[in-house]
Design a protein around this motif. Structure first.
Motif, PDB file in Angstrom:
ATOM      1  N   ALA A   1      29.031  28.722  57.010  1.00 19.61           N
ATOM      2  CA  ALA A   1      29.062  28.221  55.637  1.00 19.61           C
ATOM      3  C   ALA A   1      27.707  28.438  55.024  1.00 19.61           C
ATOM      4  CB  ALA A   1      29.377  26.742  55.656  1.00 19.61           C
TER       5      ALA A   1
ATOM      6  N   HIS B   1      25.848  23.476  42.839  1.00 13.80           N
ATOM      7  CA  HIS B   1      26.521  23.306  44.126  1.00 13.80           C
ATOM      8  C   HIS B   1      27.890  23.960  44.180  1.00 13.80           C
ATOM      9  CE1 HIS B   1      27.709  20.076  41.505  1.00 13.80           C
ATOM     10  NE2 HIS B   1      28.664  19.700  42.307  1.00 13.80           N
ATOM     11  N   PHE B   2      28.267  24.669  43.127  1.00 17.00           N
ATOM     12  CA  PHE B   2      29.532  25.405  43.157  1.00 17.00           C
ATOM     13  C   PHE B   2      29.266  26.880  43.361  1.00 17.00           C
ATOM     14  CE2 PHE B   2      30.934  21.709  40.541  1.00 17.00           C
ATOM     15  CZ  PHE B   2      31.864  21.233  41.442  1.00 17.00           C
TER      16      PHE B   2
ATOM     17  N   GLN C   1      35.872  27.692  41.449  1.00 15.67           N
ATOM     18  CA  GLN C   1      35.707  26.490  42.270  1.00 15.67           C
ATOM     19  C   GLN C   1      35.321  25.311  41.394  1.00 15.67           C
ATOM     20  OE1 GLN C   1      32.405  26.340  44.957  1.00 15.67           O
ATOM     21  NE2 GLN C   1      33.403  24.886  46.324  1.00 15.67           N
TER      22      GLN C   1
ATOM     23  N   LEU D   1      41.060  18.849  39.619  1.00 11.83           N
ATOM     24  CA  LEU D   1      41.572  17.871  40.583  1.00 11.83           C
ATOM     25  C   LEU D   1      40.982  16.499  40.289  1.00 11.83           C
ATOM     26  CD1 LEU D   1      43.216  17.240  43.085  1.00 11.83           C
ATOM     27  CD2 LEU D   1      41.221  17.798  44.470  1.00 11.83           C
TER      28      LEU D   1
ATOM     29  N   GLY E   1      29.633  20.292  55.458  1.00 13.67           N
ATOM     30  CA  GLY E   1      28.963  21.572  55.267  1.00 13.67           C
ATOM     31  C   GLY E   1      28.805  21.928  53.806  1.00 13.67           C
TER      32      GLY E   1
ATOM     33  N   VAL F   1      28.258  16.299  46.804  1.00 12.94           N
ATOM     34  CA  VAL F   1      29.616  15.920  46.441  1.00 12.94           C
ATOM     35  C   VAL F   1      30.018  16.732  45.210  1.00 12.94           C
ATOM     36  CG1 VAL F   1      29.501  13.596  47.389  1.00 12.94           C
ATOM     37  CG2 VAL F   1      28.754  14.017  45.056  1.00 12.94           C
ATOM     38  N   ALA F   2      31.305  16.708  44.875  1.00 12.58           N
ATOM     39  CA  ALA F   2      31.772  17.564  43.792  1.00 12.58           C
ATOM     40  C   ALA F   2      31.144  17.168  42.457  1.00 12.58           C
ATOM     41  CB  ALA F   2      33.297  17.514  43.696  1.00 12.58           C
ATOM     42  N   PHE F   3      30.971  15.872  42.226  1.00 13.66           N
ATOM     43  CA  PHE F   3      30.459  15.426  40.922  1.00 13.66           C
ATOM     44  C   PHE F   3      29.215  14.563  41.116  1.00 13.66           C
ATOM     45  CE2 PHE F   3      35.202  15.409  40.537  1.00 13.66           C
ATOM     46  CZ  PHE F   3      35.295  16.656  39.951  1.00 13.66           C
TER      47      PHE F   3
ATOM     48  N   LEU G   1      37.251   8.923  44.007  1.00 13.96           N
ATOM     49  CA  LEU G   1      37.652  10.152  43.323  1.00 13.96           C
ATOM     50  C   LEU G   1      36.747  11.312  43.724  1.00 13.96           C
ATOM     51  CD1 LEU G   1      38.525  10.159  39.584  1.00 13.96           C
ATOM     52  CD2 LEU G   1      37.103  11.932  40.494  1.00 13.96           C
TER      53      LEU G   1
ATOM     54  N   ILE H   1      37.534  12.477  47.281  1.00  8.82           N
ATOM     55  CA  ILE H   1      38.786  13.236  47.385  1.00  8.82           C
ATOM     56  C   ILE H   1      38.547  14.663  46.943  1.00  8.82           C
ATOM     57  CG2 ILE H   1      41.086  13.529  46.402  1.00  8.82           C
ATOM     58  CD1 ILE H   1      41.384  10.565  46.311  1.00  8.82           C
ATOM     59  N   VAL H   2      37.933  14.808  45.777  1.00 13.92           N
ATOM     60  CA  VAL H   2      37.725  16.157  45.257  1.00 13.92           C
ATOM     61  C   VAL H   2      36.776  16.935  46.149  1.00 13.92           C
ATOM     62  CG1 VAL H   2      36.930  17.482  43.287  1.00 13.92           C
ATOM     63  CG2 VAL H   2      38.202  15.382  42.920  1.00 13.92           C
TER      64      VAL H   2
ATOM     65  N   HIS I   1      38.639  18.191  49.123  1.00 13.02           N
ATOM     66  CA  HIS I   1      39.603  19.246  48.819  1.00 13.02           C
ATOM     67  C   HIS I   1      38.948  20.547  48.408  1.00 13.02           C
ATOM     68  CE1 HIS I   1      43.680  17.758  49.164  1.00 13.02           C
ATOM     69  NE2 HIS I   1      43.227  16.573  48.819  1.00 13.02           N
ATOM     70  N   THR I   2      37.878  20.476  47.645  1.00 11.04           N
ATOM     71  CA  THR I   2      37.405  21.722  47.033  1.00 11.04           C
ATOM     72  C   THR I   2      36.055  22.200  47.541  1.00 11.04           C
ATOM     73  OG1 THR I   2      36.385  20.551  45.198  1.00 11.04           O
ATOM     74  CG2 THR I   2      38.650  21.244  44.901  1.00 11.04           C
ATOM     75  N   MET I   3      35.344  21.398  48.319  1.00  9.37           N
ATOM     76  CA  MET I   3      33.993  21.812  48.679  1.00  9.37           C
ATOM     77  C   MET I   3      33.875  22.240  50.138  1.00  9.37           C
ATOM     78  SD  MET I   3      32.395  21.292  45.794  1.00  9.37           S
ATOM     79  CE  MET I   3      30.651  21.139  46.072  1.00  9.37           C
ATOM     80  N   ARG I   4      35.001  22.350  50.827  1.00 15.07           N
ATOM     81  CA  ARG I   4      34.902  22.745  52.224  1.00 15.07           C
ATOM     82  C   ARG I   4      34.470  24.200  52.326  1.00 15.07           C
ATOM     83  NH1 ARG I   4      40.059  22.664  54.112  1.00 15.07           N
ATOM     84  NH2 ARG I   4      40.764  22.013  52.064  1.00 15.07           N
ATOM     85  N   PRO I   5      33.474  24.481  53.142  1.00 18.17           N
ATOM     86  CA  PRO I   5      33.061  25.875  53.288  1.00 18.17           C
ATOM     87  C   PRO I   5      34.096  26.634  54.111  1.00 18.17           C
ATOM     88  CG  PRO I   5      31.829  24.500  54.788  1.00 18.17           C
ATOM     89  CD  PRO I   5      32.667  23.580  53.972  1.00 18.17           C
ATOM     90  N   PRO I   6      34.049  27.941  54.073  1.00 17.73           N
ATOM     91  CA  PRO I   6      34.995  28.720  54.872  1.00 17.73           C
ATOM     92  C   PRO I   6      34.853  28.317  56.333  1.00 17.73           C
ATOM     93  CG  PRO I   6      33.684  30.139  53.465  1.00 17.73           C
ATOM     94  CD  PRO I   6      33.107  28.777  53.332  1.00 17.73           C
TER      95      PRO I   6
ATOM     96  N   ARG J   1      39.449  20.805  61.374  1.00 16.51           N
ATOM     97  CA  ARG J   1      38.105  20.875  61.937  1.00 16.51           C
ATOM     98  C   ARG J   1      37.240  19.777  61.333  1.00 16.51           C
ATOM     99  NH1 ARG J   1      36.885  26.869  62.199  1.00 16.51           N
ATOM    100  NH2 ARG J   1      37.898  27.441  64.142  1.00 16.51           N
TER     101      ARG J   1
ATOM    102  N   ASN K   1      37.465  28.553  47.742  1.00 13.37           N
ATOM    103  CA  ASN K   1      36.109  28.964  47.462  1.00 13.37           C
ATOM    104  C   ASN K   1      36.011  30.424  47.060  1.00 13.37           C
ATOM    105  OD1 ASN K   1      35.263  26.461  48.056  1.00 13.37           O
ATOM    106  ND2 ASN K   1      35.069  26.940  50.229  1.00 13.37           N
TER     107      ASN K   1
END
Ligand code: HEM
Ligand SMILES: [Cu+2]
Lengths: 379, 581, 145
Positions: A12, A35-36, A41, A48, B120, B124-126, B190, B193-194, B197-202, B208, C17
């Protein structure tokens, strides 16, 4: 970071220290947060997030709907009785206003996605206008009910609890039964309240308009502030128009041969059929006397007045009040969007905020879609 | 806190891999903290905030227990506090502990710090919403303080109507504070959750994810789904009290049982907001300190989600004697028992993880073991409370008080402490005082049982809760409980000393002091501003057996590497090293 | 999933991503030839669709008003009113909020809110209906001394 990377060894790189090697220069874009990884994304995360927020909103409103459902189920006669005091034409007008604002909002999102700046500005302005128009009509409805003393239990001098207690003491607002207005008198008082409102809003509208124009010419770089003032002006004027339109609707109903001059007189008119009504709890004689000292017709009306009428209006004000607060909140964010749209912040890659506010706005419309029939149409 | 840590930035780490710049030194001064968008700093600020709330609530608890040392003769007989003051004390204790400490405790303070790193992600998203949550917490806390100085509160933390609409204390201020705290909690949920869902690295697939993340995720679901109902309930309560809208107040034709439905639709799920993160912590601790792969990973993960959802179906078990209908009582009682299934699944999996593991009794593990013991008692005593016939006797007695302290304090607080010891080296870059830590765990454990076990007995004998006075026959039990409380207090002070001592004198912490395999241990301690200097390798979060302790480097290294090195030393080149995976 | 109603095309996009970002953008760019109303990130609502939905909503409003004020349907009234309201709400959610074109996760999130709302209201209502007789009896006792 190819699509075929073996997940077991995938590494990552979430923070762009090595990210510049990726060969996308998104990080230099002004509105892409650090961070995006990509616009997509960022948009997905925001979307969401907004949906989660709407979930929260639905459950927030569910408390009100639950209270409604319980009282409606247990005391249907109160709801059927109270329904006559809610004016369907005003509710219908507001419904269409909100539906139209939803249309313009959705259209605005479309414009933002296609990069049509002027279209976006226009749509947002119309949406804001409709929101304020809605509040203007609501102001009319609230004032009318206030003067007719159709009010929640704690402020209602006529509420008598099932255990026989006279309620009302110790609350912020308590009305005087002597001041209860019906008929001509009601109309007069309503008109004068609304005149105050219209005058006040008119002044606010003109002053903010002047401020907006002033800022625009004196300090063009503060265009955002000018837009904010302009939006306030637009809203104030829309509220005035809403209040005047409601008065117009009221007169139209009157002219089209309606028996009652004011909704509360429906209460008296309703009396005629009182005998056929399903049995309702009657108030204690003492209450009827209080009412009788004001107006002959309402003596008889009070006799058919169900207990817990105050609870119905408690629910009515709670539901519509919380909804109106959401409209106000929507107007604040719409103003913010408008300012950013004028500054040209939105692009086909970055239109998230418009979309998110749009979703919120549609939810507020959605709530009204249920409130209107549940409150106005169940008779 | 910033200054302490900044001073030691000067002398750099011994092992050479020290970050020049970590999140604590990245930006200085008050504003760099107050306006930070860094989840780690927000987490640290939350930590200070919730710990202060815990201190305040704890002081109230000690005062309560002290008052209960003596039975009184009649209403005029006063020991330390008047009856009214006592009512206020237990209300404040409960409200502060629930709304200001336990609910934000693990998710907002530790979760904020750990979640993005474990995942990883960079943040956080926001991040702005995250800071906003923290300030909402502060504003809510301010309202509580305002309530304290403008008349206090004596409704109990549950704000039941009609008492809450008729008492003369500052209900509106307190309720408004709780309303704001609710939004703080919703926004945290909130955000998480986001983020998940959206910030997991490959490479970071759902399975995992460390179990702590599953737990925090499930908690977040409850926060978002349940808390808004509390918000509207409190708003209606304010309207009821100020305007008299007549929905909950029976004097106006309202229905107080409806209030209880509203309240518990939130507050039962809220007990899972409190305990789920603790479950997550325990999963991490047990596997790390047993040096074994977690047993039943998927079962533990799914059971978190199952608890979160089932938790929405049992709320009316708090209302068995409130006048609800017999049929609902039966339904809710039946569903209540099903909750014990996913809960037991977790306990059994932890035990199975420990089985044949090489257990080390570092402080976090001591707390984890205490958790398993205490939470099991707390959970099991929930069963007689969920049983209709027995609850009629036990409701509103000290049995209930003991039950929820075993789950909330024996469960959540103990896990919080375990987590604090576990992640302290990561958060501040220094080890705590191990011996003191272990001693604190033992004293807390003993003090806790001494405090609350007698309450089960008192309660079963009929001692009602929320009373300042009692019959002489309960005297001995109350004295035992109070002595236990003092012991517990001493244990907590020792724990605090062990941690704070570490900030000044502790050994410098390596990146991975425990040999754990989750991602937060791959970044340096304390983590750099951007969390990772080099991209973390995402793998099985519990592949603990692949890490071995290398005394030469005094660090945990991947097993394969170690083999290769020792072989290199012996100059025996075989290809054994490559089969190590 | 993106659907293009005009031509029935479906563009699948892996949003994890943006690992597939390049690939998808190529595809989308090719698609843009057919659809002038193109946005790189989301589905663009077409003008006829927006207008149709709006007029349907107004029509349903008129219907519900007519039904609510002119027809006497007794207990059915509540049900019909709610059915029409739900139809309107679905239109708003599916098209104005473009949930129809949205990710399954967001659909799921929204549906779950409805599920939990009905749990809350349903179970509370079920209890209230069952304890009310007892309350009414007590009220009557209190009213007649
Ligand atoms: C494991 C299964 C559990 C069961 C079956 C259970 C059951 C119950 C029941 C039936 C009551 C109501 C007792 C009464 O008032 O008569 C109760 C009270 C309570 N429980 Fe639990 N519980 C469980 C777990 C938990 C957990 C995990 C927590 C929190 C972390 C918790 C916190 C509480 C609290 C705070 C109260 C008292 C609320 C009040 O009246 O102030 N419980 N429990
Ligand atoms: Cu419970």
């Amino acid at each position: 970071m190819s699509a075929t990377a073996d997940p077991s060894t995938a590494t990552a790189d979430p923070h762009g220290t090595a990210g510049h090697g990726h060969g996308h220069d998104d990080h230099h874009e002004p509105f892409l947060a650090h961070h995006f990884e990509s616009w997509q994304q960022q948009f997905d995360a925001g979307k969401l997030g907004v949906w989660a927020f709407l979930v929260q909103e639905v459950l927030f409103f569910s408390g009100l709907f639950c209270a409604y459902a319980v009282y409606r189920m247990l005391h249907p006669e109160v709801f059927e009785y109270a329904d006559q005091f809610l004016s369907v034409p005003h509710g219908a007008f507001n419904t269409v206003v909100l539906l139209f604002s939803s249309l313009t909002m959705a259209w605005g999102v479309r414009c933002a996605m296609l990069g049509q700046r002027n279209g976006l500005i226009g749509c947002l302005a119309v949406t804001l206008f409709c929101a304020a128009l809605f509040l203007g009509v609501k102001a009319y409805e609230y004032s009318e009910k206030y003067h007719a003393q159709l009010i929640w239990a704690g402020a209602d001098p006529l509420t008598v609890s099932p255990s026989g207690m006279q309620a009302g003491a110790g609350h912020l607002l308590e009305l005087d039964p002597e001041k209860r207005a019906v008929g001509e008198q009601l109309e007069e008082r309503l008109a004068s309240t609304l005149h105050y409102l219209e005058f006040g809003m008119g002044v606010v509208g003109l002053l903010t308009l002047a401020a907006a124009v002033g800022i625009y010419y004196a300090k063009p770089e503060r265009i955002g502030l000018a837009v904010v003032f302009g939006a306030i002006s637009l809203s104030a004027i829309a509220i005035v128009i809403g209040a005047m339109a409601s008065m117009g609707i009221h007169h139209m109903m009157h002219a089209s041969g309606h028996e009652a001059t004011a909704d509360s007189e429906a209460e008296a008119a309703h009396m005629a059929e009182a005998e056929d009504e399903p049995p309702v709890h009657t108030a204690t004689p003492g209450t009827a006397e209080i009412a009788g000292s004001t107006h002959g017709a309402s003596v008889k009306a009070e006799l058919s007045r169900p207990q817990r009428l105050g609870t119905f209006f408690g629910i009515y004000y709670a539901m519509t009040g919380v909804h109106a607060l959401h409209i106000l909140g929507g107007m604040v964010v719409l103003t913010w969007l408008l300012a950013r749209a004028v500054k040209g912040h939105f692009t086909p890659n970055y239109f998230g905020p418009v979309d998110y506010v749009g979703l919120y706005w549609h939810l507020v419309d959605l709530v009204w879609i249920y409130l209107f029939p549940l409150l106005y149409l169940i008779g | 806190m910033a200054t302490i840590l900044e001073t030691r930035h000067a002398d750099v780490m011994p092992l050479g891999h020290a970050p020049q710049d970590n999140y604590l030194t990245h930006g200085r001064g008050f504003l760099s903290w107050a306006l930070t968008l860094d989840h780690k700093r927000i987490g640290v600020m939350y930590l200070c905030a919730v710990c202060s709330a815990f201190l305040l609530g704890g002081i109230f608890a000690m005062l309560l227990r002290t008052e209960l040392l003596m039975p009184k003769n009649g209403p005029e007989d006063v020991f330390l506090f008047t009856r009214d003051a006592y009512n206020q004390l237990f209300t404040l204790h409960g409200a502060i502990m629930v709304f200001l400490f336990i609910i934000p405790g693990i998710p907002a303070a530790l979760g904020n710090f750990i979640l993005p790193i474990m995942l990883g992600a960079k943040d956080v998203a926001f991040p702005r919403l995250n800071l906003c949550s923290f300030y909402l917490w502060l504003v809510g806390a301010l309202f509580f303080v305002l309530m304290l100085v403008t008349g206090g509160l004596d409704t109990g933390w549950t704000f039941y109507t009609p008492y809450s609409t008729s008492t003369s204390t500052a209900v509106v201020t307190a309720v408004f504070g709780a309303f704001i705290l609710g939004f703080s909690s919703i926004f945290t949920g909130l955000n998480f959750i986001v983020t998940v869902h959206t910030m997991r690295p490959p490479g970071m697939t759902w399975f995992r994810m460390p179990l702590f993340l599953w737990a925090i995720y499930s908690t977040a679901l409850v926060q978002v789904l349940a808390t808004p109902v509390l918000a509207i309930t409190l708003l209606l309560l304010i309207a009821e009290r100020t305007l008299g809208i007549g929905i909950f107040d029976p004097a106006l034709g309202g229905d107080p049982v409806l209030f209880q439905h509203f309240f518990w639709f939130y507050s039962h799920p809220a007990v899972y907001i409190m305990i789920l993160p603790a479950f997550g912590v325990i999963s991490e601790l047990i596997t790390t300190f047993s040096r074994k792969h977690i047993f039943g990973y998927r079962f533990i993960a799914y059971s978190s989600v199952a608890i979160a959802i089932l938790g929405f179906l049992v709320w009316a078990h708090h209302m068995f004697v409130s006048g609800q209908s017999a049929i609902s009582a039966m339904v809710f009682s039946a569903i209540t028992f099903t909750i014990s299934i996913p809960t037991a699944i977790k306990i059994f999996n932890w035990l199975a993880t420990m089985y044949k593991g090489s257990i080390s009794y570092a402080t976090p593990m001591c707390y984890a073991l205490a958790f398993i013991f205490l939470f099991t008692i707390g959970g099991l005593t929930g069963l007689p409370l969920g049983t209709l016939s027995t609850d009629i006797h036990l409701h509103d007695t000290y049995f209930v008080v003991a039950h929820f302290h075993y789950v909330m304090m024996g469960g959540t607080l103990i896990a919080f402490l375990g987590a604090l010891f576990y992640w302290w080296p990561k958060m501040f870059g220094r080890m705590y005082h191990e011996r003191l830590g272990q001693i604190s765990a033992v004293i807390v454990f003993l003090g806790f049982n001494a405090t609350f076990f007698p309450q089960f007995i008192m309660g079963a004998k009929g001692m009602p809760r929320r009373y300042a006075n009692y019959l002489p026959e309960y005297h001995a039990w109350h004295v035992a409980s109070t002595i236990g409380a003092y012991t517990l207090g001493i244990g907590l002070v020792i724990a605090a000393i062990a941690l704070i001592w570490g900030l000044y004198r502790g050994k410098r912490a390596p990146a991975n002091p425990w040999g754990s395999a989750t991602l937060e241990w791959q970044c340096s301690s304390p983590p750099p501003h951007n969390n990772f200097d080099a991209p973390p390798v995402v793998g099985d979060p519990y592949a603990i057996h692949q890490l071995v302790y290398d005394p030469d480097q005094s660090a945990w290294v991947p097993r394969q590497e170690k083999i290769v090195e020792s072989e290199a030393m012996l100059e025996r080149h075989t290809d054994a090293g490559t089969t190590g995976h | 999933m993106k659907r293009f109603p005009q031509c029935g095309c479906v563009a699948s996009d892996d949003r994890t991503n943006g690992s597939n970002r390049k690939q998808r953008n190529v595809f989308m760019a090719a698609h843009a030839h057919d659809h002038a109303e193109y946005n790189p990130i989301g589905h663009v609502a077409s003008k006829p669709m927006l207008l149709t939905v709006f007029f349907l909503l107004v029509g349903l409003t008129a219907l519900t008003i007519w039904q609510g004020t002119q027809l006497e349907l007794g207990t059915w009234e509540l049900i019909i009113v709610l059915v029409i309201a739900t139809a309107k709400a679905s239109l708003v959610v599916l098209f104005f909020m473009h949930l129809r074109y949205d990710k399954p996760l967001n659909v799921f999130a929204f549906l779950s809110s409805l599920l939990f709302m009905s749990l809350f209201i349903g179970l509370t209502l079920a209890d209230a209906v069952n304890y009310q007789p007892e309350v009414s009896a007590k009220e009557e006792d209190a009213a007649s001394p």
